[in-house]
Design a protein around this motif. Structure first.
Motif, mmCIF file in Angstrom:
data_model
loop_
_atom_site.group_PDB
_atom_site.id
_atom_site.type_symbol
_atom_site.label_atom_id
_atom_site.label_comp_id
_atom_site.label_asym_id
_atom_site.label_seq_id
_atom_site.Cartn_x
_atom_site.Cartn_y
_atom_site.Cartn_z
ATOM 1 N N LYS A 217 35.891 92.339 43.215
ATOM 2 C CA LYS A 217 34.655 92.313 42.418
ATOM 3 C C LYS A 217 33.594 91.423 43.070
ATOM 4 C CE LYS A 217 32.707 91.629 37.859
ATOM 5 N NZ LYS A 217 32.947 91.355 36.437
ATOM 6 N N TYR A 218 34.028 90.270 43.604
ATOM 7 C CA TYR A 218 33.106 89.361 44.272
ATOM 8 C C TYR A 218 33.528 89.165 45.715
ATOM 9 C CZ TYR A 218 32.336 88.073 39.381
ATOM 10 O OH TYR A 218 32.102 88.094 38.048
ATOM 11 N N LYS A 219 32.569 88.813 46.562
ATOM 12 C CA LYS A 219 32.870 88.436 47.940
ATOM 13 C C LYS A 219 32.759 86.931 48.037
ATOM 14 C CE LYS A 219 31.847 89.540 52.754
ATOM 15 N NZ LYS A 219 31.011 90.337 53.671
ATOM 16 N N ASN A 220 33.899 86.274 48.116
ATOM 17 C CA ASN A 220 33.952 84.821 48.098
ATOM 18 C C ASN A 220 33.224 84.286 46.861
ATOM 19 O OD1 ASN A 220 35.441 83.920 50.609
ATOM 20 N ND2 ASN A 220 33.959 85.359 51.470
ATOM 21 N N TYR A 221 32.198 83.463 47.044
ATOM 22 C CA TYR A 221 31.528 82.854 45.902
ATOM 23 C C TYR A 221 30.287 83.620 45.455
ATOM 24 C CZ TYR A 221 34.386 78.763 47.106
ATOM 25 O OH TYR A 221 35.418 77.906 47.385
ATOM 26 N N ALA A 222 30.107 84.829 45.915
ATOM 27 C CA ALA A 222 28.918 85.612 45.555
ATOM 28 C C ALA A 222 29.102 86.231 44.170
ATOM 29 C CB ALA A 222 28.661 86.699 46.593
ATOM 30 N N ILE A 223 29.073 85.384 43.147
ATOM 31 C CA ILE A 223 29.296 85.836 41.779
ATOM 32 C C ILE A 223 28.032 86.447 41.214
ATOM 33 C CG2 ILE A 223 29.957 85.071 39.455
ATOM 34 C CD1 ILE A 223 31.503 82.778 40.862
ATOM 35 N N ASP A 224 26.933 85.738 41.406
ATOM 36 C CA ASP A 224 25.631 86.173 40.900
ATOM 37 C C ASP A 224 24.585 85.364 41.656
ATOM 38 O OD1 ASP A 224 23.242 85.833 38.893
ATOM 39 O OD2 ASP A 224 24.346 87.587 38.188
ATOM 40 N N SER A 225 23.393 85.906 41.769
ATOM 41 C CA SER A 225 22.364 85.206 42.550
ATOM 42 C C SER A 225 22.018 83.840 41.970
ATOM 43 C CB SER A 225 21.103 86.067 42.630
ATOM 44 O OG SER A 225 20.609 86.358 41.327
ATOM 45 N N ASN A 226 22.238 83.657 40.668
ATOM 46 C CA ASN A 226 21.901 82.390 40.021
ATOM 47 C C ASN A 226 23.134 81.612 39.550
ATOM 48 O OD1 ASN A 226 19.044 82.789 40.197
ATOM 49 N ND2 ASN A 226 19.201 84.255 38.512
ATOM 50 N N VAL A 227 24.299 81.989 40.022
ATOM 51 C CA VAL A 227 25.543 81.352 39.567
ATOM 52 C C VAL A 227 26.243 80.690 40.743
ATOM 53 C CG1 VAL A 227 27.805 81.714 38.513
ATOM 54 C CG2 VAL A 227 25.829 82.999 37.686
ATOM 55 N N SER A 228 26.418 79.379 40.667
ATOM 56 C CA SER A 228 27.130 78.638 41.711
ATOM 57 C C SER A 228 28.556 78.356 41.258
ATOM 58 C CB SER A 228 26.422 77.306 41.998
ATOM 59 O OG SER A 228 25.149 77.529 42.549
ATOM 60 N N TYR A 229 29.494 78.513 42.181
ATOM 61 C CA TYR A 229 30.893 78.248 41.884
ATOM 62 C C TYR A 229 31.124 76.738 41.894
ATOM 63 C CZ TYR A 229 36.000 78.442 42.374
ATOM 64 O OH TYR A 229 37.349 78.278 42.192
ATOM 65 N N PRO A 230 31.485 76.125 40.761
ATOM 66 C CA PRO A 230 31.605 74.663 40.679
ATOM 67 C C PRO A 230 32.964 74.170 41.163
ATOM 68 C CG PRO A 230 32.001 75.606 38.515
ATOM 69 C CD PRO A 230 31.705 76.767 39.447
ATOM 70 N N ASN A 231 33.224 74.308 42.462
ATOM 71 C CA ASN A 231 34.566 74.046 42.981
ATOM 72 C C ASN A 231 35.059 72.622 42.727
ATOM 73 O OD1 ASN A 231 32.658 73.140 44.888
ATOM 74 N ND2 ASN A 231 33.071 74.874 46.239
ATOM 75 N N ASN A 232 34.196 71.633 42.892
ATOM 76 C CA ASN A 232 34.663 70.264 42.683
ATOM 77 C C ASN A 232 34.905 69.936 41.213
ATOM 78 O OD1 ASN A 232 34.842 69.673 45.356
ATOM 79 N ND2 ASN A 232 33.120 68.258 45.427
ATOM 80 N N LEU A 233 34.102 70.483 40.332
ATOM 81 C CA LEU A 233 34.383 70.342 38.898
ATOM 82 C C LEU A 233 35.745 70.950 38.571
ATOM 83 C CD1 LEU A 233 33.744 69.806 35.908
ATOM 84 C CD2 LEU A 233 32.456 71.963 35.887
#
Length: 441
Positions: A217-233
């Motif tokens: 569904k996604y390519k790595n962290y490309a979830i949405d143009s305005n959505v950042s993957y909060p990996n450290n959280l």
């Protein structure tokens, strides 16, 4: 006499009015009572219908609505809390959305060293299928934080419950946590039946097959143009989701060497690592067609023929170079022996090691999201805080597949550059946080 009759007439008039009032009041009370009985009946009927829906979606004799389902009760309670906001207020965190039997059965006040070492990991819902192979290898306590966005919040919530219901190992060992945007709320998908057709018959194999079909569904962290993957959280949520004395944080698509947990516990029984020491696990990546090596001897054989190489070898060789792979590979093989410290090395920019550390190790800085410096920043802080990095002799982690150029979404380099600028200000903040430290990074 006339006055007496008049008074009597007035009394009879009011008496009739009072009787009418009493009749009307009694009728109203009766109607209200009937409405309450009706609403109670409807509520009970609705509750039975909902319980029947749940038993249909995840049906088995063990989860019949006639029996108590503690997992569903805990899930409902977790969802009813509405989660908590993270420090930035941008994310909603549902801690312990599903708790493992291991965590549930821990006695209050018990020594956290009773299970010594837990593994913490993070993922999006489309990478959750990796949990199957990770747990097959690990087979010990595991804390997983999942990030979901939009419709995936419902998807992730439901499949977490399905996994905990169908897979005995997940029931026993895995704690799940969910993170979404603060404007979103998790809920149980009572109406969305299409996702679950046939899962009852196929059990956890069917659940993982369904998750596998969702992987692209996604390519790595490309979830949405305005959505950042909060990996450290997510890393911090997973870390804090276990009370183990020691923690190892890896990505969901990485696999530790076999017997790593046993080897660490054996070492721990002899002597505990110093409070200011972390145990570095050399990180590798393997060609996706190859079987994951279990022991160091198997890994070295694949390494010598180019089927295994250092993690990020093509994309950022400096990010793992301080581990000193040539020295580690040429150590005397002790794959079946206890874990030992092979050598201690100094931190060097831009190292981002994977390691085993005590729970007291500084948390990851949650301002780093998406690509760029999210693990480098934490290793930098460890160095400034005075931690020593000791590489272990015969334990490691392996990433599934080679990391190559072009495998990432188009904005990766742009994100990296932005984080590079942020990293500079982060390093300045560490000077204030550790004013007496002689180290800099």
């Amino acid at each position: 006499m006339h006055v007496h009759l008049k008074v009597q007439s007035i009394v009879m008039h009011f008496s009739k009015k009072c009787s009418v009032f009493k009749v009307v009041l009694s009728a109203l009370l009766l109607v209200a009572l009937l409405q309450l009985l009706y609403l109670s009946f409807i509520s009970k009927l609705h509750g039975k219908q909902q319980r029947y829906k749940y038993s249909e979606l995840f049906g088995s004799k063990k989860t019949s609505h006639q029996e108590r389902n503690p997992r569903l009760e805990h899930l409902r309670y977790s969802l009813s809390t509405g989660g908590i906001f993270d420090g930035s207020g941008q994310y909603r965190v549902y801690k312990n959305l599903i708790k493992s039997d291991f965590s549930t059965n821990q006695k209050p006040g018990a020594d956290p060293r009773s299970h010594h070492l837990a593994l913490a990991s993070h993922t999006t819902s489309n990478n959750l299928h990796h949990l199957n192979s990770l747990l097959e290898r690990w087979q010990n306590p595991l804390s997983v934080a999942i990030f979901a966005h939009g419709q995936d919040v419902k998807f992730a919530t439901t499949f977490v419950y399905a996994l905990s219901l169908f897979c005995p190992q997940i029931q026993a060992l895995v704690d799940f946590h969910l993170v979404c945007h603060s404007g979103e709320m998790a809920s149980f998908p009572e109406q969305d039946r299409g996702h679950f057709d046939g899962l009852e018959e196929k059990g956890y194999i069917g659940v993982f097959a369904k998750l596998e079909s969702y992987r692209d569904k996604y390519k790595n962290y490309a979830i949405d143009s305005n959505v950042s993957y909060p990996n450290n959280l997510l890393r911090n949520v997973a870390r804090s989701g276990t009370d183990a004395a020691y923690i190892m944080v890896i990505d969901i698509d990485m696999i530790p060497s076999a017997n790593l947990h046993h080897q660490f516990v054996t070492m721990l029984m002899k002597h505990e690592p110093a409070a200011d020491k972390v145990l570095v696990l050399p990180a590798f990546e393997i060609r996706h067609t190859r079987k994951m090596p279990a022991s160091k001897s198997e890994l070295v054989q694949l390494y010598q023929v180019g089927e295994v190489r250092p993690f990020y070898d093509e994309l950022c060789p400096r990010c793992q170079a301080p581990t000193n792979y040539s020295q580690w590979v040429n150590l005397p093989s002790k794959s079946s022996g206890p874990m030992e410290v092979a050598y201690t090395i100094n931190w060097a920019d831009p190292w981002e090691p994977f390691y085993i550390g005590a729970q007291s190790v500084p948390l990851y800085d949650e301002n780093f999201r998406q690509y760029g410096f999210n693990r480098i920043s934490q290793a930098c802080e460890l160095h400034i805080a005075g931690y020593r990095f000791s590489v272990v002799s015969n334990a490691f982690v392996v990433h599934k597949g080679f990391k190559v150029q072009g495998d990432f979404h188009s904005r990766k380099d742009e994100e990296n550059q932005k984080k590079r600028l942020f990293f500079r200000s982060f390093k300045e903040s560490l000077k204030a946080k550790y004013p007496n430290s002689p180290h800099r990074c």
